[in-house]
Scaffold this motif. Structure first.
Motif, PDB file in Angstrom:
ATOM      1  N   GLN A  48       0.814  -1.215   0.000  1.00  0.00           N
ATOM      2  CA  GLN A  48       0.000   0.000   0.000  1.00  0.00           C
ATOM      3  C   GLN A  48       0.856   1.277   0.000  1.00  0.00           C
ATOM      4  O   GLN A  48       0.336   2.372  -0.098  1.00  0.00           O
ATOM      5  N   HIS A  49       2.160   1.095   0.087  1.00  0.00           N
ATOM      6  CA  HIS A  49       3.058   2.240   0.013  1.00  0.00           C
ATOM      7  C   HIS A  49       2.889   2.952  -1.338  1.00  0.00           C
ATOM      8  O   HIS A  49       3.003   4.170  -1.424  1.00  0.00           O
ATOM      9  N   CYS A  50       2.622   2.141  -2.395  1.00  0.00           N
ATOM     10  CA  CYS A  50       2.407   2.730  -3.720  1.00  0.00           C
ATOM     11  C   CYS A  50       0.994   2.496  -4.245  1.00  0.00           C
ATOM     12  O   CYS A  50       0.418   3.364  -4.873  1.00  0.00           O
ATOM     13  N   HIS A  51       0.461   1.280  -4.030  1.00  0.00           N
ATOM     14  CA  HIS A  51      -0.862   0.968  -4.582  1.00  0.00           C
ATOM     15  C   HIS A  51      -1.659   0.154  -3.570  1.00  0.00           C
ATOM     16  O   HIS A  51      -1.129  -0.247  -2.525  1.00  0.00           O
ATOM     17  N   ASN A  52      -2.909  -0.140  -3.907  1.00  0.00           N
ATOM     18  CA  ASN A  52      -3.740  -0.929  -2.997  1.00  0.00           C
ATOM     19  C   ASN A  52      -3.134  -2.316  -2.802  1.00  0.00           C
ATOM     20  O   ASN A  52      -2.477  -2.852  -3.712  1.00  0.00           O
ATOM     21  N   THR A  53      -3.372  -2.902  -1.656  1.00  0.00           N
ATOM     22  CA  THR A  53      -2.830  -4.239  -1.397  1.00  0.00           C
ATOM     23  C   THR A  53      -3.513  -5.244  -2.316  1.00  0.00           C
ATOM     24  O   THR A  53      -4.746  -5.291  -2.397  1.00  0.00           O
ATOM     25  N   PRO A  54      -2.731  -6.050  -3.040  1.00  0.00           N
ATOM     26  CA  PRO A  54      -3.336  -6.970  -4.018  1.00  0.00           C
ATOM     27  C   PRO A  54      -4.018  -8.154  -3.342  1.00  0.00           C
ATOM     28  O   PRO A  54      -3.575  -8.636  -2.297  1.00  0.00           O
TER      29      PRO A  54
END
Lengths: 93, 419
Positions: A48-54
């Motif tokens: 989540q540092h860059c994007h939503n947690t996959p």
């Protein structure tokens, strides 16, 4: 004379940088608190540092291996973190 | 009689000897045949063993799970409508179209061999045609040491490498004034623990930058695979995550190199670039806070350029640019209502100041208001309202008519998905 001074400063700077770098790399160990983090915790913190947690079901187990390597080159997570996150995602599928 | 007996004995002996000899011959032949069969069998066995060994060796190269091909990447499409007004009294310029960033299909092909080698190739199809975003090979030499070569996003700042993908970004457009993108080169990178902290490094040597020879006004462009491709550029970023929960990352970047690329007019001209970036993501119950920021400085050495109105004259200016942005987004991740939980509000403010008294001098601000709806973790529909205010700082004597200040207002609707 000026050139000599610049060379001297450059030499001292290079040595200083090398020494600092060597000490920094030599001290690169994780604290017990960090080392004991689970794959799930690292997945939540790092992704989540860059994007939503996959979602773990988004890719197959083998695909997560490849994506783990890809993410290590992009996010520059440590190899230990990558391995734990991939293991978690494979297990949670 | 005696002669008869002697002859008989002689005959018997001869027959006996012949019989024994025959038996010996038969036995020898049988033995020889047996030996031959054993040798042939042994030979056959050794051929089979060699074949099996070869097949096993061959099979070892294709162990399940050791070489894999994955397609990820992204696709984005949308619609933008905008209006530009200027202070020179001209009629407003209106435009409604698919923008460059709003129509894109960029599949990223990942292929790994074992756990040491990864190939990444990302072609891109968009309104501008077909291009390549990424084509690199990485070798995982040691646990936290990766060598990379090819065509890749240079490690300068955080946005371009990590946050630019439309399914990751929080608004429909990129921040203004980002000084670098992709280039050819090779580099080394990795992430390392540092007690309760963590740090990472990303260093590269690339073909670098040159003063744009087509416009000759001091703007920088990538050399790429230009004929000369001289003056390699050294570029790197160091990142530090000071908290053990990985919530904050701060980074510093630098880039330096000559920009002449064989053009003797700019033989002694260098470009020095710096950037500082910040990324903070934290669950502050009941919302997820996301803060991104980057500040860039571009300094190009003094040079003279051809006057656009009179090619016999030249002019110069202080070729220094600054740009930066700050972005905040909030998502109510702990809401009990799914629809609300999937919404995210975003705000971004950016500024880009290009060199005063150049032909491209301007102080521009960019303000964005965004609303995202996350269909799932990798699929988003968003609307963004953007305002760009540009105040000209050009040397007006270089133009036949005054360069006006402008204001652009644009509305974007965008859909993006990670493949």
């Amino acid at each position: 004379m000026k050139k000599l001074l610049i060379n001297k400063i450059g030499f001292i700077s290079t040595i200083g940088f090398a020494v600092v770098t060597a000490f920094t790399i030599a001290s690169c160990v994780a604290s017990q608190k960090v080392a004991s983090k689970s794959g799930a915790q690292l997945w939540a913190e790092n992704c989540q540092h860059c994007h939503n947690t996959p979602a773990p079901g988004s890719f197959s187990g083998d695909q997560w291996e490849t994506i783990g390597m890809h993410m290590q080159t992009r996010a520059l997570i440590t190899e230990s973190e990558r391995n734990k996150i991939v293991e978690f995602l494979q297990a949670a599928r | 009689m005696e002669n008869y007996i002697w002859n008989k004995r002689k005959r018997v002996s001869t027959v006996g000897i012949l019989t024994v000899a025959t038996w010996c011959l038969v036995f020898n032949l049988a033995d020889a045949q047996q030996m031959l069969t054993r040798e042939e069998q042994a030979k056959k066995d050794s051929v089979t063993d060699a074949r099996i060994a070869m097949l096993e060796k061959h099979a070892a190269l294709h162990k399940p799970g050791l070489d894999h091909f994955v397609v990820v990447g992204l696709t984005t499409f949308g619609y933008a409508s905008g209006k530009t007004t200027s202070n020179d009294g001209s009629a407003p310029l209106k435009a409604s179209a698919f923008g460059t960033d709003s129509y894109e299909f960029s599949p990223m092909l990942l292929w790994r061999q074992g756990k040491k080698v990864l190939l990444e190739f990302e072609p891109s199809f968009n309104n501008d045609g077909v291009g390549v975003n990424w084509a690199a090979i990485s070798y995982f030499a040691k646990p936290n040491l990766i060598f990379r070569g090819g065509y890749f996003v240079v490690p300068f700042g955080m946005y371009t490498k990590k946050l630019a993908a439309a399914w990751i970004n929080k608004v429909a457009t990129d921040p203004i004034g980002l000084p670098t993108a992709q280039d050819y080169g090779f580099g080394v990178s990795g992430g390392l623990p540092l007690g309760s902290m963590k740090w990472n490094y990303d260093l590269a040597v690339t073909n670098g930058l040159t003063i744009d020879p087509t416009v000759n006004n001091g703007t920088l462009t990538n050399v790429n695979l230009g004929a000369a491709a001289r003056n390699k550029t050294f570029v790197g970023r160091l990142g530090l995550l000071p908290f053990s929960n990985n919530s904050l990352e701060i980074g510093v970047s630098g880039m330096t190199g000559g920009v002449s690329n064989g053009n003797m007019t700019y033989a002694d001209v260098r470009a020095n670039l710096y950037a500082f970036d910040l990324n903070y993501v934290k669950n502050l119950s009941p919302v997820l806070i996301n803060v991104k920021s980057q500040y860039n400085v571009v300094d190009v050495g003094t040079a003279t350029y051809v006057n656009p109105l009179d090619a016999t004259k030249s002019y110069t200016f202080n070729n220094s640019s600054t740009s930066g942005y700050g972005q905040l987004s909030i998502r109510p991740t702990e809401s009990q209502i799914d629809f609300i939980k999937n919404l995210e509000l975003a705000f971004r403010y950016g500024q880009y100041n290009t060199p005063k008294n150049s032909v491209w001098g301007a102080n521009t601000t960019q303000t964005d208001y965004g609303l995202n709806y996350w269909i799932n973790w990798r699929t988003v529909v968003r609307v963004t309202y953007e305002v760009l205010n540009s105040k000209s700082t050009v040397d007006q004597s270089l133009f036949t008519s005054p360069v006006p200040n402008t204001k652009t207002q644009a509305f974007h609707i965008q859909f993006s998905i990670q493949l």
